[in-house]
Design an enzyme around this catalytic site. Structure first.
Site, short mmCIF file in Angstrom:
data_model
loop_
_atom_site.label_atom_id
_atom_site.label_comp_id
_atom_site.label_asym_id
_atom_site.label_seq_id
_atom_site.Cartn_x
_atom_site.Cartn_y
_atom_site.Cartn_z
N GLN A 1 0.89 -1.14 -0.15
CA GLN A 1 0.04 -0.14 -0.14
C GLN A 1 0.96 1.27 -0.02
O GLN A 1 1.54 1.54 1.08
CB GLN A 1 -0.93 -0.15 1.13
CG GLN A 1 -1.76 1.03 1.46
CD GLN A 1 -2.49 1.14 2.67
OE1 GLN A 1 -1.70 1.58 3.74
NE2 GLN A 1 -3.61 0.54 3.28
N GLY A 2 1.06 1.88 -1.00
CA GLY A 2 1.50 3.12 -1.29
C GLY A 2 0.92 4.57 -0.88
O GLY A 2 0.68 5.07 -1.81
N SER B 1 1.60 6.61 2.33
CA SER B 1 2.18 7.65 3.33
C SER B 1 3.43 8.06 2.59
O SER B 1 4.01 7.36 1.78
CB SER B 1 2.73 6.77 4.59
OG SER B 1 1.59 6.32 5.52
N SER C 1 4.65 -1.27 3.86
CA SER C 1 4.85 -2.66 4.78
C SER C 1 5.10 -3.71 3.53
O SER C 1 4.16 -3.54 2.49
CB SER C 1 3.40 -3.01 5.39
OG SER C 1 3.51 -2.33 6.63
N GLU D 1 -9.05 -1.73 6.39
CA GLU D 1 -7.73 -2.09 7.19
C GLU D 1 -8.09 -2.07 8.72
O GLU D 1 -7.06 -2.82 9.10
CB GLU D 1 -6.65 -1.42 6.71
CG GLU D 1 -5.29 -1.51 7.11
CD GLU D 1 -4.21 -0.62 6.85
OE1 GLU D 1 -4.60 0.45 6.08
OE2 GLU D 1 -2.97 -0.73 7.22
N SER E 1 -3.45 6.85 13.16
CA SER E 1 -3.06 6.54 14.73
C SER E 1 -4.24 6.48 15.45
O SER E 1 -5.21 6.79 15.00
CB SER E 1 -1.98 7.85 15.04
OG SER E 1 -2.83 8.81 15.14
C1 FAD Z 1 4.61 -0.85 10.98
C2 FAD Z 1 4.06 0.35 10.15
C3 FAD Z 1 3.43 0.06 9.12
C4 FAD Z 1 2.94 1.01 8.14
N1 FAD Z 1 2.68 0.41 6.79
C5 FAD Z 1 2.17 1.26 5.93
C6 FAD Z 1 1.95 0.91 4.55
O1 FAD Z 1 1.80 -0.10 4.23
N2 FAD Z 1 1.56 1.77 3.73
C7 FAD Z 1 1.53 3.11 4.17
O2 FAD Z 1 1.19 3.94 3.20
N3 FAD Z 1 1.65 3.60 5.40
C8 FAD Z 1 2.03 2.82 6.28
N4 FAD Z 1 2.36 3.12 7.50
C9 FAD Z 1 2.27 4.58 7.98
C10 FAD Z 1 1.29 5.05 8.65
O3 FAD Z 1 -0.11 5.07 8.05
C11 FAD Z 1 1.59 6.39 9.33
O4 FAD Z 1 2.75 5.95 10.16
C12 FAD Z 1 0.57 6.81 10.29
O5 FAD Z 1 -0.68 7.37 9.24
C13 FAD Z 1 0.80 8.07 11.18
O6 FAD Z 1 1.83 8.89 10.32
P1 FAD Z 1 3.22 9.71 10.56
O7 FAD Z 1 3.94 8.16 11.11
O8 FAD Z 1 3.58 10.41 9.68
O9 FAD Z 1 2.83 10.38 12.12
P2 FAD Z 1 2.13 11.68 12.24
O10 FAD Z 1 1.04 11.98 11.40
O11 FAD Z 1 3.26 12.68 12.08
O12 FAD Z 1 1.73 11.67 13.88
C14 FAD Z 1 2.61 11.99 14.96
C15 FAD Z 1 1.79 12.02 16.27
O13 FAD Z 1 0.95 13.14 16.13
C16 FAD Z 1 -0.28 12.60 16.22
N5 FAD Z 1 -1.19 13.45 15.47
C17 FAD Z 1 -1.39 13.41 14.16
N6 FAD Z 1 -2.18 14.40 13.66
C18 FAD Z 1 -3.05 14.48 14.84
C19 FAD Z 1 -4.19 15.12 14.94
N7 FAD Z 1 -4.96 15.82 13.77
N8 FAD Z 1 -4.80 15.20 16.30
C20 FAD Z 1 -4.32 14.51 16.88
N9 FAD Z 1 -3.03 13.83 17.02
C21 FAD Z 1 -2.49 13.94 15.63
C22 FAD Z 1 -0.33 11.21 15.82
O14 FAD Z 1 -1.14 10.43 16.55
C23 FAD Z 1 0.92 10.75 16.38
O15 FAD Z 1 1.00 10.63 17.56
C24 FAD Z 1 2.87 2.08 8.61
C25 FAD Z 1 3.33 2.72 9.84
C26 FAD Z 1 3.88 1.67 10.55
C27 FAD Z 1 4.10 1.96 11.88
#
Ligand code: FAD
Length: 716
Positions: free
Chosen positions: A460-461, A463, A495, A580, A699
């Site tokens: 899944q592309g 993020s 992933s 998902e 999240s």
């Molecule tokens: C193990 C793993 C597998 C993954 N697999 C995939 C995948 O296959 N394909 C893909 O596309 N992505 C994947 N992801 C990415 C995942 O979808 C993102 O990590 C997730 O959406 C959070 O984005 P970020 O890491 O940039 O955190 P950020 O968005 O930067 O968030 C940082 C913190 O701020 C909080 N936050 C952000 N915005 C708000 C808000 N509006 N209100 C309250 N709190 C907030 C978040 O809850 C978090 O605690 C994966 C992530 C992990 C950890």
């Protein structure tokens, strides 16, 4: 199974609601229950569990639970609960009780079980059914003596003044059946009391203004109430299964006991949490005597203790789920993980046969990871075996390689794979649903069969470095050039990207001025061997490479690789993440079931230590609860034919709770063994990966935002 017609149930629920509303208006003086009781008698609601000539109950347990729940929404003081419990015990045990009177039951001195110490919910009762001291299941009728209040002034207790000479040899099995019913009805009472005050709090935070805005606009308040809502939804799922087990014909006593222990254990603490959250949301006003919030809190505190607090019922649940349960080998790692459906849907012969066949197949088709085989490749091989056996894509259309069955079959596959301790069920659900819904016929026939068979690996592309929670902020661009697109940009956290054959890719196709960010996004099928695609694995917290960066440098894709119309990318992405967030769609039920069974086996002889029993019982309860919730969700989806939406955020929060509780619990149970490397070091890795559960797929905070704003209607 005795099916309770929805309209019949709603009719009776509506009658109870009207009585409850009149009760709420009458206030809470000491005698308010008198008029309510009269209204209940007139509506026939005090007779719901009395025996018909063939000794079947006058109404199903689901109906009794619905009435109790409605009255509890206003903390009605009419002692219907004690009366219904006495009627149930009298019917089951063949005891004749005086007509036209209010009855109740006597509990032991901890209020945990039927006993002979205190008459319970005894505001009106003249007699109580008590357990004889000998422990053989003898039940006697005793008169009720002096009454006293409990923490909840509406729920009186009384001394048991002495035997009337009546009674019967009810027997141990009857007492067990009674306990299953009693736990379930007390749980229904707690659910009602919590739902009533949570609804009131949701109304209040939208009206109460501070800092110039409704207090319900503040994220802290939204998250508080969203978490409470998740707890209550899970309690409702569990209650559905507990009443369904009680209404099953023939009754499976093991299933009724197990489901009643789950709902009682869960409502015990979770429902108190809900009411405490509501008290917090009201602020100072809830700390006054006049405000009704404390009455709800008092009611759920008494309910938590009555018929068994979590610390009492969780170990009983463990006993009700023996390690050698079912027909899997006792020694297999997952043997003993419970399931939500078995015994509860006993009359559904097709489903029962399916379960038996799958169990047999799983016994005959073990799989071992080859030396040096990547975990992802091992899982793919397992996926292919399962698909060849006919166990993948149960709820998918037959024309694309599925089996056209209801979603409940997906739950059974998950449960049985977990129970057998086999590797995880395949994660096809969430990846392919968008293609099924939005893809062209050509795309569906080209891609779905390979996905379901496990021949093609998908990633899944979505993020990107600048687009995590704010996914609409993606900057990867797809520029149209005749009948093709040229794509450049970067994806991250993808992933299993290094193993994938195809990627479900989001890219920006338009960034017109003034256009909302999410409008200009399109979705594509990207073959991962396309020129210009570079995949770089990232070493994860576990020490292994779980996810990747993907660099796209002028990658050319034919326009036929676009899914849906240009600009449809956002709803496609939202549909994908909604799937998902469902534990059956991503195979997580099977993963947790196998882990729980393995954990039970690993604690070995220590399984008899009280603290170990308590922890394992709690984890068993959480896992079963998740299964019940997922199955309820899939049943709803089947009935309404609706695609998943914001309600899946509830599932995601629950799934995260189970994942993180299970793996944190495992570290506590395994002690230094999990920290010192060796065999059990894998549990440390699993614990680390469980921390990602509240990040991937959206999240935890984003899920709570969705629940608060889109399900509970709190301000954006
Ligand atoms: C193990 C793993 C597998 C993954 N697999 C995939 C995948 O296959 N394909 C893909 O596309 N992505 C994947 N992801 C990415 C995942 O979808 C993102 O990590 C997730 O959406 C959070 O984005 P970020 O890491 O940039 O955190 P950020 O968005 O930067 O968030 C940082 C913190 O701020 C909080 N936050 C952000 N915005 C708000 C808000 N509006 N209100 C309250 N709190 C907030 C978040 O809850 C978090 O605690 C994966 C992530 C992990 C950890």
């Amino acid at each position: 199974m005795t099916a309770v017609a929805d309209d019949e149930l709603e009719l009776v629920r509506g009658t109870a609601r009207q009585i409850a509303q009149r009760c709420a208006k009458a206030g809470h003086d000491a005698d308010a229950h008198v008029t309510c009781w009269q209204a209940l008698v007139e509506a026939g609601l005090t007779e719901l569990r009395e025996g018909e000539p063939d000794n079947t109950p006058a109404a199903p347990a689901a109906m009794a639970a619905a009435v109790v729940e409605e009255l509890a929404r206003v903390v009605c003081g009419a002692p219907l609960l004690g009366h219904l419990l006495a009627a149930e015990l009298a019917r089951l045990g063949g005891v004749v009780l005086p007509a036209g009177e209010a009855w109740t039951v006597a509990l032991d001195d901890t209020w945990s079980r039927l006993g002979n110490a205190v008459g319970w919910d005894a505001a009106r009762a003249t007699v109580a059914l008590a357990l004889d001291g000998a422990g053989t299941g003898g039940v006697s009728v005793v008169t009720v003596g002096d009454r006293d209040v409990t923490a909840d002034p509406t729920r009186r207790i009384a001394t048991c003044a002495g035997p009337t000479g009546q009674g019967a040899e009810a027997g141990i099995d009857t007492i067990a059946a009674f306990h299953a019913f009693a736990r379930t009805l007390v749980a229904a009472d707690a659910v009602g009391a919590a739902a009533g005050v949570l609804d009131a709090a949701l109304g209040y935070v939208q009206e109460r203004v501070q800092f110039g805005v409704p207090v319900g606009s503040f994220q802290a308040v939204q998250h508080l109430l969203a978490e409470a809502f998740v707890r209550l939804e899970a309690a409702r799922s569990s209650l559905t299964f507990a009443t369904r087990a009680l209404d099953a014909t023939p009754l499976d006593p093991a299933a009724a006991t197990r489901t009643s222990l789950v709902v009682k254990g869960w409502t015990g603490d979770a429902v108190v949490d809900v009411v405490e959250a509501a008290v917090q949301a009201f602020g100072g006003i809830a700390i006054t005597w006049e405000h009704p919030a404390h009455r709800h809190l008092r009611r759920v505190l008494v309910d938590r203790q009555s018929l068994g607090a979590p610390a009492t019922v969780d170990p009983l649940l463990l006993d009700a789920t023996p390690l050698d349960a079912g027909s899997t080998d006792a020694g297999s790692p997952g043997a003993g993980s419970p399931d939500a459906t078995e015994g509860v849907t006993a009359d559904d012969t097709e489903l029962a046969r399916f379960r038996r066949d799958l169990r047999r197949w799983l016994r005959e088709h073990g799989i071992e990871r080859r030396e040096d085989e990547e975990h992802a490749r091992f899982l793919q091989r397992w996926h292919q075996e399962l698909a060849a056996g006919g166990w993948v894509g149960l709820s998918w259309p037959q024309e694309y390689g599925g089996h056209g069955l209801s979603g409940v079959y997906e739950v059974v596959v998950n449960e049985e794979i977990g129970r057998a301790g086999a590797p995880d069920a395949p994660r096809v659900g969430y990846m392919g649903r968008a293609l099924l819904t939005w893809g062209s016929e050509q795309q569906r026939t080209r891609y779905l069969p390979g996905l379901l068979r496990g021949d093609d690996y998908w990633c899944q592309g979505f993020s990107e470095p600048g687009a995590g929670s704010d996914l609409a902020n993606i900057s990867t661009r797809a520029v149209r050039d005749g009948d093709r697109y040229v794509i450049s940009g970067q994806k991250v956290w993808t992933s299993y990207g290094e193993f994938a054959d195809f990627c479900l890719l989001l890219a920006r196709t338009s960034s017109a001025a003034g256009q909302p960010k999410h409008k200009g996004i399109s979705a594509f099928v990207l073959p991962m061997d396309s020129p210009g695609v570079e995949v770089r694995p990232i070493r994860a917290i576990t020490g292994h490479s779980e996810f990747c960066e993907i660099f796209l440098d002028d990658v050319e894709l034919g326009a036929e690789q676009r899914i849906g119309a240009e600009g449809d990318g956002w709803p496609i992405a939202m549909m994908t993440v909604s799937y998902e967030r469902g534990a059956a769609d991503v195979g997580y039920l099977s993963k947790f079931g196998a882990a729980l069974g393995e954990l039970r086996r690993l604690v070995g002889k220590r399984a008899d230590e009280p603290t170990v029993r308590l922890e394992l019982g709690r984890l068993t309860r959480l896992y079963t609860l998740l299964g019940q919730h997922v199955e309820r969700r899939l049943e709803d989806r089947q009935r309404t034919q609706a695609v998943p939406g914001p309600e899946m955020s509830v599932d995601k929060v629950l799934m995260t709770l189970v994942d993180q509780s299970l793996h944190a619990g495992a570290l506590r149970l395994l002690g230094p063994g999990a920290l010192a490397g060796g065999d059990r070091g894998e549990w440390l890795e699993r614990y680390f990966y469980s921390r990602a559960a509240s990040i991937y797929g959206g999240s935890q905070q984003i899920q709570l935002n969705i629940i608060a704003q889109r399900l509970l209607g709190l301000p954006h």
